[in-house]
Design an enzyme around this catalytic site. Sequence first.
Site, PDB file in Angstrom:
ATOM      1  N   VAL A  94       0.860  -1.173  -0.008  1.00  0.00           N
ATOM      2  CA  VAL A  94       0.017  -0.161   0.028  1.00  0.00           C
ATOM      3  C   VAL A  94       0.751   1.317  -0.226  1.00  0.00           C
ATOM      4  O   VAL A  94       0.593   1.976  -0.709  1.00  0.00           O
ATOM      5  CB  VAL A  94      -0.902  -0.077   1.203  1.00  0.00           C
ATOM      6  CG1 VAL A  94      -1.599   1.394   1.211  1.00  0.00           C
ATOM      7  CG2 VAL A  94      -1.790  -1.179   1.008  1.00  0.00           C
ATOM      8  N   TYR A  95       1.976   1.343   0.829  1.00  0.00           N
ATOM      9  CA  TYR A  95       2.746   2.359   0.889  1.00  0.00           C
ATOM     10  C   TYR A  95       3.466   2.554  -0.507  1.00  0.00           C
ATOM     11  O   TYR A  95       3.400   3.692  -1.042  1.00  0.00           O
ATOM     12  CB  TYR A  95       3.689   2.112   1.941  1.00  0.00           C
ATOM     13  CG  TYR A  95       4.940   3.155   2.046  1.00  0.00           C
ATOM     14  CD1 TYR A  95       4.581   4.452   2.648  1.00  0.00           C
ATOM     15  CD2 TYR A  95       6.214   2.951   1.361  1.00  0.00           C
ATOM     16  CE1 TYR A  95       5.757   5.393   2.691  1.00  0.00           C
ATOM     17  CE2 TYR A  95       7.203   3.816   1.564  1.00  0.00           C
ATOM     18  CZ  TYR A  95       6.940   4.973   1.991  1.00  0.00           C
ATOM     19  OH  TYR A  95       8.080   5.822   2.366  1.00  0.00           O
TER      20      TYR A  95
END
Length: 243
Positions: free
Chosen positions: A151-152
């Site tokens: 996600v990051y």
Amino acid sequence: MSNGKTAIVTGASRGIGRAVAQRLAQDGFRVVAHYQNSKDAAEEVVRGIVDTGGQAVSVAGDVSVAADVAALYEFARDQFGGVDVVVNNAGVVTGGPVQYISEQDFDRVVAVNLKSVFLSAQQAVNVLPQGGRIINIGAGLPAAAVAMLGVYGATKAGVEVLTRSLAHQLGPQGITVNAVAPGPTDTDMLSPDARANLDQLISNTPLRRLGQPADVAAVVGFLAGPDSGWVTGQTLHADGGVL
């Protein structure tokens, strides 16, 4: 000595943002040091700049909220008369198996890491003069697709795409837009797992050391300065050649 220009640095209270604020002050910029929660740390950054002859002020706000971003730019103009350079550095990390990441955590990472760059650009497009600079702090993760940080990494990949798009849009106005992608850097955002495997991280880096915030700040200093006027739409990897 002041160069007569003003730089906004988001997330300037610690880590890379702190080093960037200090570096730009050394280069003569008046610095607007943004923070969200770390008031004491941000004020310490400002005091350090002022004590060495620079000009700096701190200001709080949530970079994922449009009204706060607009207020940040207005504050910079009120304090110093304009904005010449914007460093979009504020960021948060969430990690782990995708099935355990909450929707709330997902939304927060996207909002702080990606939406904030979009909101900042909406303000910058009407404020920055010819010769202005937008510098976005990305990450080396999009290329590496690191497990547990999907996600990051996705938000930082989005920052790179937005950087290239903005470079095309703002180029005719004489504004450059670039990103800096740090590799593993010695800040409090370096995960416990990474710290537990520092030997491996260092062995995968040709320069055989962990990056320091000042290493990244030096690249930002170049992009903010006069020698980078022909560089735009690029992501510069400040990662020691990490493999």
